[in-house]
Every structure is written in structure tokens, then in C-alpha cells.
Design an enzyme around this catalytic site. Structure first.
Site, PDB file in Angstrom:
ATOM      1  N   SER A 227      57.161  50.194  32.836  1.00  0.00           N
ATOM      2  CA  SER A 227      57.337  51.317  31.911  1.00  0.00           C
ATOM      3  C   SER A 227      58.383  50.993  30.858  1.00  0.00           C
ATOM      4  CB  SER A 227      57.777  52.564  32.688  1.00  0.00           C
ATOM      5  OG  SER A 227      58.191  53.605  31.811  1.00  0.00           O
TER       6      SER A 227
ATOM      7  N   TYR B  73      62.911  56.873  39.050  1.00  0.00           N
ATOM      8  CA  TYR B  73      61.671  56.310  38.509  1.00  0.00           C
ATOM      9  C   TYR B  73      61.959  55.063  37.680  1.00  0.00           C
ATOM     10  CZ  TYR B  73      57.486  56.065  35.510  1.00  0.00           C
ATOM     11  OH  TYR B  73      56.377  55.666  34.817  1.00  0.00           O
TER      12      TYR B  73
END
Length: 285
Positions: free
Chosen positions: A176, A189
Site C-alpha cells: 500500500s 495496517y
């Protein structure tokens, strides 16, 4: 179920969410005719019921691949993805379960081999996120669950599939943009995404002599069920993706071609690398 397994947490009970319930549907449709770049290959795609995973499954099918659609619990979305693959003239199976449990990873590979006889491509796309403004609000249960879903699952699935991968196989992991630029409300995350990038680079070094390439894709803000169903605070959704240089969130079918490129022979001289479909955000590679 192992004693170390952390079941889904109740903080955001609607996650990861049903794409079928979204009013503004994500765009998964492949945008160009296929050219046979994955002809007669077999791909396992996790999180393939919706979002980026669905777009990848659709594009892979258009390029000639049969697909094992792995998903957590959204049966209607998974059935839709299966139909999409079959309409492209390819075969698909759906496999439901939690990849954070090692036994399910073994089951995924067994069912794929039983159905198709081989595995050529592994797409590690599934994941979850839970926003928190303060680090003290991240419970131990949430921390364990996020790491279990996002990075432990990749270890388990690669371990399960490794005996079946031959020279020419490809693994593509989903990291990400948050790994590169940070995300103040996604501490756990973002940390897992950093682990995924390191895993990608190290696994590439581990497997490259056997002719197996390992790469990753680092999407920016992409319009999938993950964010509107609890992955972002509701008050932030109106501005979701607007902070990118392009001023909008990306669509799943703008990300899927990166996975295709890294899965097929077009990228035969690339391993240990990361592609960045993120709306123009400049990050270190």
C-alpha cells in the site's frame, strides 16, 4: 482452529463489506481485449470477491487464466466474480474461509490443485484495516487480527503453495501507499504493509534461483468496499482520494493491470519490485 488464531473482531461488524450493497459501484471491467498473456495459466486470487481482487480475476480470465476465487464471507460477491470469469470463457472455483488460519491456506491450495491440477500465479490481495485516531485505541486483539489477516496469511499461503510452484511461476503481493507515506489513523495496517514489502523483497531473493518471481503492487486510495464499510471514518469518505495529485480515488480496473504485468512474461526481468498505482503520489520505491 489453532489456539493462536484471532477470530474477526466486532469493532466494524460490516467489514469487509459487500460490493453488491454499494450505491456507487467500483469499476472492475477490463478495458481492453485480451492478448493471451496468461493463456491456460491457473491463478489463486485472494480477496477476489470484490474490489481490486475482482478486477484482477476478471482481467486474468480475459487473458486466458482459470481462477481460484478466495474470499472471507461475501457469498453473493464471490458468485458474481465467478460468473464474470466464466463469461470470459474460463473456469473458476470459489473458496470461502479465513486466510489467517493456516489450515485454510492448505485447503485453498488443495482445492485449487484438485480443480485445475496446478498453480502458476499467486495473488496475495486480501486484507483488512481498522482506523483509530490514537495508538492507545488499538487493542491487542485488533493488532493481532490485522497482522494475522494481512501478513501471516501471505506466509501461510506461500508455504502451502510453494511445493506446487515451478520455474516461471509468479507471486504478486498487495502492499500500500501507506507503507511509503504513512497513515496517521492506520498505524497497525500501515505496519503490516511495511512487512509485506519486506516480505516481497526477501521472498524474491529466496525463490529467484528457482525461476519464481515475486513482486508487489502498492495501491493508493482505491474505491472498493473496504473503505466505505468501515475502513475509513464515515466523515472522511466525502473526501476520499481527493488528496492525491489526480484529485480522486482510483478504480479497481486501474490497478489490476499492474498485477497482470507482474504475473505475466512481460515482466520477466523484474523481481523484488513494487508498482505504484496511486494517483500520482511520489514515493520512494
Amino acid at each position: 482452529m489453532s489456539e493462536e488464531f484471532t477470530p474477526p473482531i466486532s469493532e466494524e461488524p460490516r467489514m469487509p463489506g459487500h460490493e453488491s450493497e454499494m450505491r456507487d459501484k467500483p469499476q472492475w471491467q477490463p478495458r481492453f481485449p485480451g492478448s493471451g498473456r496468461l493463456q491456460d495459466k491457473v491463478a489463486i486470487v485472494t480477496g477476489a470477491d470484490s474490489g481490486i481482487g475482482r478486477a484482477v480475476a476478471a482481467l486474468f480470465a480475459r487473458e486466458g487464466a482459470d481462477v481460484a476465487i478466495v474470499y472471507l464471507e461475501e457469498d453473493d460477491d464471490a458468485a458474481k466474480t465467478k460468473s464474470i470469469v466464466e463469461k470470459e470463457g474460463r473456469k473458476a472455483i470459489t473458496i470461502r474461509g479465513d486466510l489467517g488460519e493456516r489450515a485454510f491456506a492448505d485447503e485453498v491450495v488443495k482445492k485449487t490443485i484438485d480443480a485445475f491440477g496446478k498453480v502458476d500465479v499467486l495473488i496475495n490481495n486480501a486484507g483488512e484495516q481498522h482506523p483509530d485516531e490514537e495508538i492507545g485505541d488499538i487493542t491487542e486483539e485488533q493488532l493481532r487480527r490485522t497482522f494475522q489477516s494481512n501478513i501471516f496469511s501471505m506466509f501461510f499461503l506461500v508455504q502451502a503453495v510453494r511445493p506446487h510452484l515451478k520455474s516461471g511461476a509468479a507471486i504478486v503481493n498487495c502492499t500500500s501507499v501507506t507503507m511509503y507515506k504513512g497513515a496517521p489513523i492506520l498505524l497497525d495496517y500501515s505496519s503490516t504493509k511495511g512487512a509485506i514489502t519486506a516480505f516481497t523483497r526477501s521472498l524474491s531473493e529466496n525463490l529467484i534461483e528457482d525461476g519464481i518471481r515475486v513482486n508487489a503492487v502498492a495501491p493508493g486510495p482505491i474505491w472498493t468496499p473496504l473503505n466505505p464499510f468501515g475502513g475509513q471514518p464515515p466523515e472522511k469518505m466525502d473526501d476520499f482520494g481527493k488528496s492525491t495529485p489526480m484529485g480522486r480515488p482510483g478504480q479497481p480496473n486501474e490497478v489490476a493491470p499492474c498485477f497482470l504485468f507482474l504475473a505475466c512474461a512481460d515482466s520477466s526481468y523484474m523481481s523484488g519490485q513494487v508498482l505504484h498505482p496511486n494517483g500520482g503520489v511520489i514515493v520512494g520505491s
